[in-house]
Every structure is written in structure tokens, then in C-alpha cells.
Design a protein around this motif. Sequence first.
Motif, PDB file in Angstrom:
ATOM      1  N   MET B   1       0.839  -1.205   0.000  1.00 60.64           N
ATOM      2  CA  MET B   1       0.000   0.000   0.000  1.00 60.64           C
ATOM      3  C   MET B   1       0.867   1.246   0.000  1.00 60.64           C
ATOM      4  O   MET B   1       0.909   1.981   0.968  1.00 60.64           O
ATOM      5  N   ARG B   2       1.577   1.417  -1.043  1.00 62.98           N
ATOM      6  CA  ARG B   2       2.451   2.582  -1.053  1.00 62.98           C
ATOM      7  C   ARG B   2       1.735   3.839  -1.528  1.00 62.98           C
ATOM      8  O   ARG B   2       2.080   4.930  -1.137  1.00 62.98           O
ATOM      9  N   ARG B   3       0.765   3.642  -2.406  1.00 62.35           N
ATOM     10  CA  ARG B   3       0.170   4.846  -2.984  1.00 62.35           C
ATOM     11  C   ARG B   3      -1.291   4.985  -2.590  1.00 62.35           C
ATOM     12  O   ARG B   3      -2.194   4.837  -3.384  1.00 62.35           O
ATOM     13  N   GLU B   4      -1.507   5.245  -1.327  1.00 62.63           N
ATOM     14  CA  GLU B   4      -2.862   5.431  -0.831  1.00 62.63           C
ATOM     15  C   GLU B   4      -3.442   6.742  -1.349  1.00 62.63           C
ATOM     16  O   GLU B   4      -4.586   6.818  -1.721  1.00 62.63           O
ATOM     17  N   SER B   5      -2.595   7.733  -1.318  1.00 65.23           N
ATOM     18  CA  SER B   5      -3.078   9.075  -1.597  1.00 65.23           C
ATOM     19  C   SER B   5      -3.231   9.318  -3.090  1.00 65.23           C
ATOM     20  O   SER B   5      -2.639   8.643  -3.905  1.00 65.23           O
ATOM     21  N   LEU B   6      -4.044  10.258  -3.412  1.00 63.99           N
ATOM     22  CA  LEU B   6      -4.264  10.557  -4.823  1.00 63.99           C
ATOM     23  C   LEU B   6      -3.464  11.776  -5.256  1.00 63.99           C
ATOM     24  O   LEU B   6      -3.641  12.296  -6.335  1.00 63.99           O
ATOM     25  N   GLU B   7      -2.596  12.227  -4.366  1.00 60.53           N
ATOM     26  CA  GLU B   7      -1.800  13.402  -4.694  1.00 60.53           C
ATOM     27  C   GLU B   7      -0.888  13.106  -5.865  1.00 60.53           C
ATOM     28  O   GLU B   7      -0.322  12.042  -5.972  1.00 60.53           O
ATOM     29  N   GLN B   8      -0.744  14.084  -6.714  1.00 54.35           N
ATOM     30  CA  GLN B   8       0.143  13.919  -7.861  1.00 54.35           C
ATOM     31  C   GLN B   8       1.582  13.661  -7.447  1.00 54.35           C
ATOM     32  O   GLN B   8       2.335  13.038  -8.163  1.00 54.35           O
ATOM     33  N   SER B   9       1.950  14.139  -6.272  1.00 51.07           N
ATOM     34  CA  SER B   9       3.330  13.965  -5.844  1.00 51.07           C
ATOM     35  C   SER B   9       3.656  12.493  -5.618  1.00 51.07           C
ATOM     36  O   SER B   9       4.800  12.093  -5.586  1.00 51.07           O
ATOM     37  N   ASP B  10       2.619  11.691  -5.479  1.00 55.54           N
ATOM     38  CA  ASP B  10       2.837  10.268  -5.270  1.00 55.54           C
ATOM     39  C   ASP B  10       2.912   9.476  -6.575  1.00 55.54           C
ATOM     40  O   ASP B  10       3.069   8.280  -6.569  1.00 55.54           O
ATOM     41  N   VAL B  11       2.760  10.199  -7.645  1.00 53.63           N
ATOM     42  CA  VAL B  11       2.772   9.535  -8.937  1.00 53.63           C
ATOM     43  C   VAL B  11       4.213   9.161  -9.294  1.00 53.63           C
ATOM     44  O   VAL B  11       5.125   9.939  -9.131  1.00 53.63           O
ATOM     45  N   SER B  12       4.398   7.930  -9.742  1.00 56.93           N
ATOM     46  CA  SER B  12       5.747   7.487 -10.054  1.00 56.93           C
ATOM     47  C   SER B  12       6.121   7.838 -11.488  1.00 56.93           C
ATOM     48  O   SER B  12       5.276   8.189 -12.298  1.00 56.93           O
ATOM     49  N   LEU B  13       7.400   7.724 -11.776  1.00 54.56           N
ATOM     50  CA  LEU B  13       7.863   7.976 -13.136  1.00 54.56           C
ATOM     51  C   LEU B  13       7.136   7.066 -14.129  1.00 54.56           C
ATOM     52  O   LEU B  13       6.784   7.481 -15.227  1.00 54.56           O
ATOM     53  N   LEU B  14       6.895   5.841 -13.697  1.00 53.39           N
ATOM     54  CA  LEU B  14       6.227   4.909 -14.604  1.00 53.39           C
ATOM     55  C   LEU B  14       4.806   5.357 -14.907  1.00 53.39           C
ATOM     56  O   LEU B  14       4.338   5.238 -16.025  1.00 53.39           O
ATOM     57  N   ASP B  15       4.125   5.885 -13.885  1.00 56.57           N
ATOM     58  CA  ASP B  15       2.786   6.421 -14.125  1.00 56.57           C
ATOM     59  C   ASP B  15       2.856   7.559 -15.132  1.00 56.57           C
ATOM     60  O   ASP B  15       2.009   7.686 -16.016  1.00 56.57           O
ATOM     61  N   ILE B  16       3.871   8.385 -14.951  1.00 55.50           N
ATOM     62  CA  ILE B  16       4.015   9.534 -15.841  1.00 55.50           C
ATOM     63  C   ILE B  16       4.296   9.082 -17.267  1.00 55.50           C
ATOM     64  O   ILE B  16       3.651   9.524 -18.218  1.00 55.50           O
ATOM     65  N   LEU B  17       5.233   8.164 -17.395  1.00 52.64           N
ATOM     66  CA  LEU B  17       5.560   7.687 -18.741  1.00 52.64           C
ATOM     67  C   LEU B  17       4.347   7.022 -19.383  1.00 52.64           C
ATOM     68  O   LEU B  17       4.097   7.184 -20.570  1.00 52.64           O
ATOM     69  N   ASP B  18       3.598   6.312 -18.572  1.00 52.36           N
ATOM     70  CA  ASP B  18       2.415   5.635 -19.090  1.00 52.36           C
ATOM     71  C   ASP B  18       1.404   6.648 -19.626  1.00 52.36           C
ATOM     72  O   ASP B  18       0.679   6.381 -20.565  1.00 52.36           O
ATOM     73  N   ALA B  19       1.389   7.817 -18.999  1.00 55.36           N
ATOM     74  CA  ALA B  19       0.435   8.844 -19.427  1.00 55.36           C
ATOM     75  C   ALA B  19       0.978   9.692 -20.579  1.00 55.36           C
ATOM     76  O   ALA B  19       0.278   9.933 -21.552  1.00 55.36           O
ATOM     77  N   VAL B  20       2.208  10.140 -20.461  1.00 60.20           N
ATOM     78  CA  VAL B  20       2.686  11.151 -21.403  1.00 60.20           C
ATOM     79  C   VAL B  20       3.299  10.598 -22.680  1.00 60.20           C
ATOM     80  O   VAL B  20       3.480  11.329 -23.638  1.00 60.20           O
ATOM     81  N   LEU B  21       3.645   9.322 -22.672  1.00 66.56           N
ATOM     82  CA  LEU B  21       4.211   8.777 -23.896  1.00 66.56           C
ATOM     83  C   LEU B  21       3.097   8.233 -24.770  1.00 66.56           C
ATOM     84  O   LEU B  21       2.201   7.563 -24.287  1.00 66.56           O
ATOM     85  N   ASP B  22       3.186   8.525 -26.021  1.00 66.22           N
ATOM     86  CA  ASP B  22       2.180   8.031 -26.938  1.00 66.22           C
ATOM     87  C   ASP B  22       2.263   6.522 -26.985  1.00 66.22           C
ATOM     88  O   ASP B  22       3.305   5.953 -27.160  1.00 66.22           O
ATOM     89  N   LYS B  23       1.138   5.853 -26.815  1.00 69.44           N
ATOM     90  CA  LYS B  23       1.079   4.394 -26.851  1.00 69.44           C
ATOM     91  C   LYS B  23       1.923   3.725 -25.780  1.00 69.44           C
ATOM     92  O   LYS B  23       2.309   2.571 -25.916  1.00 69.44           O
ATOM     93  N   GLY B  24       2.278   4.450 -24.736  1.00 70.99           N
ATOM     94  CA  GLY B  24       3.034   3.833 -23.654  1.00 70.99           C
ATOM     95  C   GLY B  24       4.458   3.511 -24.061  1.00 70.99           C
ATOM     96  O   GLY B  24       4.998   4.111 -24.969  1.00 70.99           O
ATOM     97  N   VAL B  25       5.045   2.587 -23.382  1.00 72.35           N
ATOM     98  CA  VAL B  25       6.438   2.280 -23.666  1.00 72.35           C
ATOM     99  C   VAL B  25       6.645   0.800 -23.931  1.00 72.35           C
ATOM    100  O   VAL B  25       5.880  -0.038 -23.503  1.00 72.35           O
ATOM    101  N   VAL B  26       7.688   0.530 -24.648  1.00 71.43           N
ATOM    102  CA  VAL B  26       8.115  -0.843 -24.859  1.00 71.43           C
ATOM    103  C   VAL B  26       9.494  -0.933 -24.227  1.00 71.43           C
ATOM    104  O   VAL B  26      10.219   0.042 -24.191  1.00 71.43           O
TER     105      VAL B  26
END
Lengths: 278, 70
Positions: B1-26
Amino acid sequence: METHVAADQLLYLYAFIPTNEQTDTPDMTGIDPDSPIEYISHGDITSIICRVKKDEFDETQLKKNVENMSWLQEKAFHHHEMMNHFHQSYTMIPLKFGTIYETKESLESIVHTHNERITELFQTLKQKNEWNVKIYADKQKFTQSVLEHSPEIEKKKQEIEQLSKGKQFFERRKLDQFVEKQADKEIAEQCENLHEKLLQFSDQSEVKKNWNQKVTGRPEEMCWNSAYLINESDTDRFVQVIQDEKKEAVDKESGLDYAVTGPWPAYHFSSFIEDSDT
Amino acid sequence: MRRESLEQSDVSLLDILDAVLDKGVVLRGDITISIADIDLVYLDLRILLTSVETLIESQNKPREGETVNE
């Protein structure tokens, strides 16, 4: 504003915003620390851009740079933070990381060509945010539960006991595969159920590919990954549905864990160029 | 349970890459990355953009062949 782009520069495009919402001029450093963030107005649509160096951002270099984790981390974080900043103030069409134009003219012609769609998107995205939901499954819990609760499997097991050694081996493997399939089915059903509930509050949604376990770094398998476009007024209810589901999963020790992130700019719902090949 | 909170500061790099990269990553290859000073995520695959939305072009049309390996 002087928007001449030097020969060794490109335009990094962050987002489009409605010109009439723009209140101030930005005073921030761009994705290239040597360049500020700028607004370029094209009538009703304004682009948020930063000039970047060709030798860092042209197509070949960019492809090389994104494989450098520290570069990617720094730049992706910057992109993310800037977008959040603008998203707080404006109706925004966020562009994906690495959207680059060679000249101001090429950017303008894109805006001109897709003017109608961009304006339409402003309407669609107004007062809305994107939320991302990922579900993780403790697979063993599910296979265990299938093994324990299926009389069919118990019967099958006893049947296997009666077989010759050679046959037992293959039948056991078959049974394992069956159990695994059942577990996957149950996981998928629960994910779909939540998805259905969330759709009630969603303007649009996208079901995405699950991430490899080696990428997530989590012991559980990712079994669901989706994005939703949510009206600000529906956000509380949307989040509540997930929180309830999560609590229930904890209470029942179901083996599922839910991770919600947001509010994001509408990255998944901002395509303004019709995809012909997807 | 690391990410209980919905604060953006808790967002990981992977979450960010998943959102901002077109079609995600390979991913391919071997890379170790540390995220937000907390998580050390081992990636045995290398991050690669599947579809860099590079709209680099000198003509009026977006360049063809933007989607790689999709």
C-alpha cells in the motif's frame, strides 16, 4: 512576440489552450533550460511552446535520448509538471511527450488544418480531467481459491490419482492450466465489473495494455490499466467507487489492489489528428 | 500500500511515462532506475518510445511512419 525559430532550433509543443483563457505571459524555464516557455497565438488557439536545440531534440537524437533513463526521467518530469501547471489554469489539449515541430510555419499549418477539431476538443475537455486506474492481482490467491472452491477440480484430482504415472504428469499439467485460466477469468471479471461501474461517471474511456511485472516492480501482476475522462463534478463519486472497491478487496483479502492516479491532463483523449493506422 | 493518496506527488515515473508517452512504452535491455528517491525499480528491458509523436516536418503534412513497431 518574436517567434522566429533559429536554424539550429525546433519547437517543442506542450499544449493548445483557448486564446481567450490566457491571462498572463508565462515566466518559466522550458524543457530546454536555456529557453523560456512561450505562447504563440494563432487566432482563437494558442500554443504553449519552448524552443529546443536540434542536436538534442531532432528525431534521431530524441530517439537516442529517450533510451537514456536519466534524460528521460528529467524531461518527462518537466513535461508532466508543466502540463499540470497549465492544466490548473486552462482548458488544455495536452500533447504527448516529444511533440516537435520544425518551424513556426509547420506548427501553424497543423493548427490551421485541424482548427475545427481543436476548437471542438476545447469544448469536450472543459472542466474535465483524466484519471488512470491500474489493478494488480495476487495471482496465487486466485489460483488457490479456484483450487479450494471448485468441486470439479477436486473430482478431477482424484481421477488423476488413478491414472498411470506418465498420464498423471500430462493430466496434472492440463489441470494446472485449467486452474490458471479460471483464475485469470475471475480476475478479468472483477476488473470488468469495476470498469462498468466507472463508465457511469466517465465521458470517455480507454482500456490500455498492462505493464510487464518487471516494469512495475511490484510482486503482483498488473491485470487492468485504463484511463477515464471525468467531469470535475463527478470526480468525487468516481474516486469513491474505487475507494469502496479497494476497501472491500482489503476486507475480503481478495488479492486485488487498486491504484488510482489523477487528476491528469486529458492525455488519452486529446487526439486532434485522425489516426488512420490505429 | 504505497500509494494510498491521490496526490500527484505520489505519482511514479512509470505512471508519468504511461500517461505522457504516446502508446506507452516498450522495454528491452537492462536498466535500473530509481524513482522519486523511494522506489528502486529494476527494469530488465529498455525503454523505447513506440511512437514518438514527432511531428517534425517541413511540408504541411505530418510525416508518415510515426508509429514504430505497433
